[in-house]
Design an enzyme around this catalytic site. Sequence first.
Site: not given
Ligand code: GUN
Length: 277
Positions: A51, A95, A117
């Site tokens: 990311k 996360q 998200d």
């Molecule tokens: N863990 C795996 N994918 C994601 C995501 O897209 N967002 C978040 N917050 N945690 C994740």
Amino acid sequence: MHIIDGKFWANKIAEELKLKVQNLNKKSIFPTLAIILIGDNPSSEIYVRNKEKKCTEIGIKAMVKRLPADGEEQKVIDLIKKFNNDEKVHGILLQSPVPNLDEKKLMNLISPKKDVDGFSTVNLGLVASNDEHILAATPKGIIKLLELENIDVAGKNVVIVGRSNIVGRPLALALLNRDATVTIAHSKTVNLKEITKTADILIVAIGKKHFITEDYVKDDAVVIDVGINRVDNHLYGDVDFDNVKNKAKAISPVPGGVGPMTIIMLLSNLISLVEDK
Ligand code: GUN
């Protein structure tokens, strides 16, 4: 059979987002994503690194805050509150999975205006009432892929295998908002094959390597594979691609299908949050 090339589309959208960021920069707006990473889960480390990398590529500022897995809940709460009140932060990502703490409670402390998200109850509720504001990145990536490939969902039988809060459920609602006839199947579903064989569009998000073979698929169906199964450093989808490909009209591969779209949709959500401010 047509292969749906998520990497190609994601690169195209990345170029569009870069231009948007450049235009925002001219107005002295610097899109910023705060990422909270608790503990040292190796998969989470990879996700967060990817990311950060994508943010940098597009010109978005990524701020990663790491906290220990055995820390106090109040420290996380204080950090979320700080970011909620910081005008320079446009999006907050906690996360998942969050070790040892109540993840849902913490997610819901993120302001819906900064919930990049779309996992908060408020933003999920808006999707459920056909008033989409922020749609979670994976469902958004799938919807976008279908749009870009000119695959109309209105009136189609769409079967989603998997009912997770981050893929199956919001995706079902988003497809319903677009007039699809939606069925959600899951681990307790009886006669799964009979149901998946009714699908004009079959979307699989169950986390089981190569679970879906050609006997689950109707002739000329569109098959979207959301699986990310890492085995011995290799990535496998939930669909047995080689076995299914000749039966499908179109199919998304793993890697190179939904995955690249997900991360770019997260950043697209961030830019929407900046623009809606
Ligand atoms: N863990 C795996 N994918 C994601 C995501 O897209 N967002 C978040 N917050 N945690 C994740």
